[in-house]
Design an enzyme around this catalytic site. Structure first.
Site, PDB file in Angstrom:
ATOM      1  N   SER A  29       0.825  -1.207   0.000  1.00  0.00           N
ATOM      2  CA  SER A  29       0.000   0.000   0.000  1.00  0.00           C
ATOM      3  C   SER A  29       0.863   1.262   0.000  1.00  0.00           C
ATOM      4  O   SER A  29       1.868   1.348   0.709  1.00  0.00           O
ATOM      5  CB  SER A  29      -0.885  -0.005   1.239  1.00  0.00           C
ATOM      6  OG  SER A  29      -1.703   1.144   1.247  1.00  0.00           O
ATOM      7  N   LEU A  81      -1.353  10.185   3.971  1.00  0.00           N
ATOM      8  CA  LEU A  81      -2.527   9.428   3.509  1.00  0.00           C
ATOM      9  C   LEU A  81      -3.401  10.183   2.527  1.00  0.00           C
ATOM     10  O   LEU A  81      -4.621  10.064   2.541  1.00  0.00           O
ATOM     11  CB  LEU A  81      -3.351   8.935   4.707  1.00  0.00           C
ATOM     12  CG  LEU A  81      -2.616   7.894   5.542  1.00  0.00           C
ATOM     13  CD1 LEU A  81      -3.138   7.853   6.951  1.00  0.00           C
ATOM     14  CD2 LEU A  81      -2.689   6.532   4.896  1.00  0.00           C
ATOM     15  N   ASN A 107      -6.658  -1.212   1.093  1.00  0.00           N
ATOM     16  CA  ASN A 107      -6.078  -0.795   2.368  1.00  0.00           C
ATOM     17  C   ASN A 107      -6.956   0.323   2.919  1.00  0.00           C
ATOM     18  O   ASN A 107      -7.301   1.259   2.198  1.00  0.00           O
ATOM     19  CB  ASN A 107      -4.643  -0.308   2.152  1.00  0.00           C
ATOM     20  CG  ASN A 107      -3.962   0.103   3.452  1.00  0.00           C
ATOM     21  OD1 ASN A 107      -4.256   1.164   4.005  1.00  0.00           O
ATOM     22  ND2 ASN A 107      -3.053  -0.721   3.936  1.00  0.00           N
ATOM     23  N   CYS A 138      -0.127   3.504  10.667  1.00  0.00           N
ATOM     24  CA  CYS A 138       0.558   4.548   9.940  1.00  0.00           C
ATOM     25  C   CYS A 138       1.034   5.625  10.909  1.00  0.00           C
ATOM     26  O   CYS A 138       0.255   6.176  11.674  1.00  0.00           O
ATOM     27  CB  CYS A 138      -0.348   5.173   8.891  1.00  0.00           C
ATOM     28  SG  CYS A 138       0.586   6.217   7.792  1.00  0.00           S
ATOM     29  N   ILE A 200       5.817  -5.587   8.085  1.00  0.00           N
ATOM     30  CA  ILE A 200       5.552  -4.451   8.962  1.00  0.00           C
ATOM     31  C   ILE A 200       5.228  -3.194   8.164  1.00  0.00           C
ATOM     32  O   ILE A 200       5.566  -3.089   6.993  1.00  0.00           O
ATOM     33  CB  ILE A 200       6.791  -4.137   9.862  1.00  0.00           C
ATOM     34  CG1 ILE A 200       8.034  -3.907   9.002  1.00  0.00           C
ATOM     35  CG2 ILE A 200       7.005  -5.245  10.864  1.00  0.00           C
ATOM     36  CD1 ILE A 200       9.293  -3.493   9.763  1.00  0.00           C
ATOM     37  N   ASN A 201       4.600  -2.245   8.846  1.00  0.00           N
ATOM     38  CA  ASN A 201       4.480  -0.897   8.312  1.00  0.00           C
ATOM     39  C   ASN A 201       5.834  -0.188   8.528  1.00  0.00           C
ATOM     40  O   ASN A 201       6.783  -0.795   9.018  1.00  0.00           O
ATOM     41  CB  ASN A 201       3.343  -0.156   9.044  1.00  0.00           C
ATOM     42  CG  ASN A 201       2.717   0.912   8.168  1.00  0.00           C
ATOM     43  OD1 ASN A 201       3.434   1.609   7.436  1.00  0.00           O
ATOM     44  ND2 ASN A 201       1.414   1.057   8.230  1.00  0.00           N
ATOM     45  N   THR A 275       8.997  -0.111  -1.486  1.00  0.00           N
ATOM     46  CA  THR A 275       9.979   0.850  -1.987  1.00  0.00           C
ATOM     47  C   THR A 275      10.724   0.356  -3.230  1.00  0.00           C
ATOM     48  O   THR A 275      11.145   1.152  -4.062  1.00  0.00           O
ATOM     49  CB  THR A 275      10.959   1.179  -0.837  1.00  0.00           C
ATOM     50  OG1 THR A 275      10.169   1.682   0.262  1.00  0.00           O
ATOM     51  CG2 THR A 275      11.965   2.233  -1.216  1.00  0.00           C
TER      52      THR A 275
END
Lengths: 312, 280
Positions: A29, A81, A107, A138, A200-201, A275
């Site tokens: 996401s 966001l 998401n 987040c 993980i975030n 990424t």
């Protein structure tokens, strides 16, 4: 599909059935837009699935600029966001995606339990959607997600609120690494009915300009992602996979087939590419075959038997 | 491999000017990509194959010129461009593009090109490809000496003036000249195209709105994806009532009508001057 790629198929069992993926490669996401942005770079239906940019009930303009900064082996983001809102997504994005041949996971993000519930209810009826991923972690929006994701009781309440409205859609809760013990949160979400966990975030970080004496991001802090966080992510996946009995999806600095198989060996069912999509926009697409090739090289028969095979 | 991703070979890397004084201006010549077409103002995301995980992003560079080779031009501003300056003949480079929107081309319209510093780069290709270069004229403001920039390409093709900014009074002279010329092009229903650093573009935008000139601005932005996905390079659209817009709405990308910030990489880098909000 050729035989080689056939071996990449996986099933993620959940309360409402099975989430079947052609391969374990999902996109993370916030790094892949709503999927449509990447159609110039590959055939979306060759991916295991996509996870959309975080959606909220209403459109959000996001944070002031600058929002991103490259750091050694990673990047910081504080996008805040920004998204088009759930209504626009359902009207103009989802219908353009090849949902019959591509699992699309939405998401979701909200400031309150009520909003999480409302958002889940709206998406539960969306034709073709394959699942929900709940952003409880987040770190960018100070009044929101971070509180849910750092407290086991709050994380459980969000999970319950979403599950109640999600109907048959599998609910994936995305965990934050910015906690003392990630397994506490993982267990609380699993007990509250989460079908799967993704981890993980991003990790909260900061970068500064020594000459200007200013932070590089307008938001001051941001979420660190990329290869720099891979060891943290791998540790979290390994811990969480041992702590719960529901599928875990690995995220965090995964850029190569080796990275992907390491996460699966540590217990992940599937992985998300984030990424690395920025390094090269066809990265997620090319990774699928590279994983199959590496499985050949390492004599890995199938992902099912390989999963969690790490010897400790 | 998708058609818009090319692996190109470095032909050469030519430093411009005296490096030790002003540091790092380079023309990077790459083997020709397989592009069907391109428009001046568009850019590429470039990443040498030798870059490891240390530098996770590709770098956005404006397309300078496409002939037998692809020519890019850059200045060292950070660790990425510093590494680009280490490229050698034969090195392989991944090039994604051509990306984004290009400048408007109108054959017989008097067109004023306004460049600040490295903002001169896309105009090299613009002048080269323009069907009626007699209609073009260029004002170029720069801080480093002239030989650091690819200015020689303009000399014989268009009316070109340059302003070396050694002190604040030079900047005032340059901006006053720009303002007068914008007013005169607006009066003739000409076209104004500008590229350069943000403070320069803000000044130009103000003049264009004041004189109601038809104008486009090319923005420079830090970018991660180049695909419109990460939303790290966004700019705010200017709502109609604030812009005093005198053009038809269909000139503007659809995404800009929704009011949310839009990515510079896909909705730009070239925007109509009355369609974006450049305030902080």
């Amino acid at each position: 599909m050729d035989k080689k790629l056939e071996r990449l198929r996986i099933n993620l069992p959940h309360a409402g059935g099975n989430l079947q993926l052609k391969n374990p490669v999902l996109t993370a996401s916030g790094t892949f837009g709503y999927g449509l942005e990447y159609t110039p770079y590959g055939n979306l239906t060759e991916l295991g699935g996509i996870v959309t940019k975080g959606l909220s009930l209403k459109p959000r303009p996001g944070n002031p600029m600058p929002r991103i900064a490259e750091t050694s082996c990673g990047m910081l983001n504080a996008i805040g966001l920004q998204n088009c809102g759930v209504e626009e997504f359902l009207k103009n994005c989802l219908p353009k995606l090849p949902v019959l041949d591509l699992p699309v996971i939405a998401n979701i993000y909200a400031h309150s339990l009520d909003d999480f519930a409302e958002l889940s209810g709206i998406l539960a009826d969306a034709p073709g959607l394959a699942g929900l991923e709940v952003n409880i972690s987040c770190p960018n929006v100070s009044c929101g997600g971070v509180l849910f994701g750092q407290n086991p009781r709050e994380a459980a309440r969000v999970t319950e609120a979403v599950k109640k409205k999600a109907k048959k859609l599998p609910v994936i809760v995305k965990l934050s690494p910015n906690v003392t013990d990630i397994t506490e949160i993982a267990k609380a979400c699993a007990e509250a009915g989460a079908d799967m966990l993704s981890c993980i975030n991003t990790l909260t970080g900061m970068a500064v300009d020594l000459v200007k004496r200013r932070p590089l991001l307008a938001n001051i802090t941001g979420g660190l992602s990329g290869p720099a966080i891979k060891p943290v992510a791998l540790r979290c996946v390994w811990q969480v996979a041992r702590a719960v009995n529901i599928p875990v999806i690995g995220i965090g600095g995964i850029s190569s087939a080796e990275d992907a198989l390491e996460f699966i060996m540590a217990g992940a069912y599937a992985v998300q590419i984030g990424t690395a999509n920025f390094r090269r926009p066809d990265r997620a697409f090319t990774l699928v075959r590279e994983i199959a090739d590496l499985m050949d090289k390492l004599d890995i028969e199938n992902l099912e038997s390989f999963r969690g095979s790490l010897q400790v | 491999m998708p058609a818009n991703i090319n692996t190109l070979t470095v032909v050469d890397l030519v430093p411009f000017g005296l490096e030790r004084e002003h540091g790092g201006f380079y023309a990077l010549r790459l083997s020709r990509p397989n592009w069907a077409d391109w428009t001046p103002g568009q850019f590429v995301m470039i990443r040498p194959e030798t870059w490891g995980p240390e530098l996770p992003w590709a770098r956005p560079l404006s397309i300078c010129m496409l002939s037998a080779d692809l020519i890019l031009f850059f200045q060292i501003v950070g660790r990425g461009s510093k590494r680009l300056a280490e490229l050698r003949h034969g090195d392989k480079v991944q090039v994604v593009g051509p990306l984004g929107t290009g400048f408007q081309v109108e054959k017989d319209t008097p067109t004023l090109l306004l460049a600040g510093g490295m903002g001169i780069v896309p105009f090299v290709g613009y002048v080269q490809r323009h069907p009626g270069p007699n209609a073009l004229s260029l004002l170029f403001g720069h801080r480093a000496p002239l030989e650091y920039y690819p200015f020689e390409h303009f000399d014989d093709k268009v009316e070109a003036r340059h302003f070396h900014e050694a002190g604040p009074e030079d900047l005032t002279l340059f901006l006053n000249t720009v303002d007068e010329r914008v007013a005169s092009y607006a009066a003739r229903n000409g076209l104004v195209l500008a590229c350069g650093p943000l403070p320069f573009l803000r000044a130009v935008q103000g003049m264009c709105l004041k004189h109601k000139a038809r104008a486009q601005l090319s923005l420079e932005s830090r970018m991660a994806c180049g695909a419109g996905a990460c939303l790290g390079c966004v700019v705010k659209p200017l709502l109609d009532e604030a812009s005093g817009r005198n053009r038809s709405a269909q000139d503007i990308p659809e995404q800009m009508h929704k009011g949310l910030p839009v990515p510079t990489c896909t909705c730009g880098p070239v925007f109509w001057a009355d369609s974006i909000d450049l305030k902080d």
